[in-house]
Design an enzyme around this catalytic site. Structure first.
Site, PDB file in Angstrom:
ATOM      1  CD  GLU A  91     -16.015  58.481  53.932  1.00 50.74           C
ATOM      2  OE1 GLU A  91     -16.711  59.250  53.109  1.00 50.74           O
ATOM      3  OE2 GLU A  91     -15.030  58.878  54.643  1.00 50.74           O
ATOM      4  CG  HIS A 140     -17.080  61.422  56.491  1.00 53.86           C
ATOM      5  ND1 HIS A 140     -15.805  61.237  55.888  1.00 53.86           N
ATOM      6  CD2 HIS A 140     -16.837  62.634  56.740  1.00 53.86           C
ATOM      7  CE1 HIS A 140     -14.812  61.835  55.843  1.00 53.86           C
ATOM      8  NE2 HIS A 140     -15.214  63.274  56.898  1.00 53.86           N
ATOM      9  CB  CYS A 145     -14.943  65.162  54.880  1.00 60.54           C
ATOM     10  SG  CYS A 145     -15.303  66.372  55.728  1.00 60.54           S
TER      11      CYS A 145
HETATM   12  N1  GLN Z   1     -11.266  70.005  58.384  1.00 55.99           N
HETATM   13  C1  GLN Z   1     -10.613  68.350  57.347  1.00 55.99           C
HETATM   14  C2  GLN Z   1      -9.318  69.462  56.592  1.00 55.99           C
HETATM   15  O1  GLN Z   1      -9.360  70.453  56.940  1.00 55.99           O
HETATM   16  C3  GLN Z   1     -11.292  67.756  56.310  1.00 55.99           C
HETATM   17  C4  GLN Z   1     -11.919  66.962  57.541  1.00 55.99           C
HETATM   18  C5  GLN Z   1     -12.346  65.568  56.940  1.00 55.99           C
HETATM   19  O2  GLN Z   1     -12.164  65.339  55.590  1.00 55.99           O
HETATM   20  N2  GLN Z   1     -13.534  64.799  57.847  1.00 55.99           N
HETATM   21  O3  GLN Z   1      -8.965  68.661  55.684  1.00 55.99           O
END
Ligand code: GLN
Length: 159
Positions: free
Chosen positions: A143, A141, A48
């Site tokens: 995790e 994610h 992410c």
């Molecule tokens: N939108 C977040 C960002 O720009 C990432 C979101 C997340 O890691 N769940 O970093």
């Protein structure tokens, strides 16, 4: 710290907020040491916001946001929409014999992957798990579910 980084063989770069991660890595003088290690081939698993940090091009980022360019990948921050557009889906993943339940939270959308980048899973026509060399990134994610298979594959790849 940069000193502790010397004792690290590989990094998991987690989710969170990439603008803040970029800012904190720079103010704590960790950005350049991590960039050097990644350029030298240190394995990394970015999830992410960690995927955003590893990308070569970040769209809809903050102007001062930086990323490592650990693989040839263009991502759009929050490309699936805002918090309310977060979702979960079962993915077919190359190398896994059953689907992986993936949690997407304000996830980055991979808009372009380089020709040498291996796409391991897609959702709605967009890559969501990709690998190039020692760098693996997921827009979801892994995790947040008890399924440890993707982390296990990463650890096994370290040899
Ligand atoms: N939108 C977040 C960002 O720009 C990432 C979101 C997340 O890691 N769940 O970093």
């Amino acid at each position: 710290t940069a000193g502790q980084l010397d004792e690290v063989d590989a990094l998991v770069m987690p989710g969170g907020e990439s603008t803040t991660m970029s800012h904190l890595m720079r103010t704590n003088e960790l950005f350049a040491p991590i960039a050097d290690r990644l350029a030298a081939g240190m394995p990394v698993f970015g999830t992410c916001a960690g995927m955003i940090m590893c990308a070569s091009e970040v769209l809809d980022g903050r102007p001062d946001q930086r990323s490592f360019g650990a693989l040839d990948l263009t991502v759009r921050r929050n490309g699936y929409g805002r918090q309310l557009a977060s979702f979960e889906v079962d993915l077919d993943v190359k190398g896994l014999d059953s689907p992986f339940h993936a949690v997407f939270i304000r996830a980055p959308l991979a808009e372009r992957v380089g020709p040498d980048v291996d796409v391991l899973a897609e959702h709605d026509g967009a890559p969501v798990l990709v690998r190039h060399g020692a760098c693996t990134v997921a827009s979801f994610h892994p995790e947040l579910t008890p399924d440890a298979r993707l982390h296990r594959l990463f650890v096994e790849s370290l040899g």
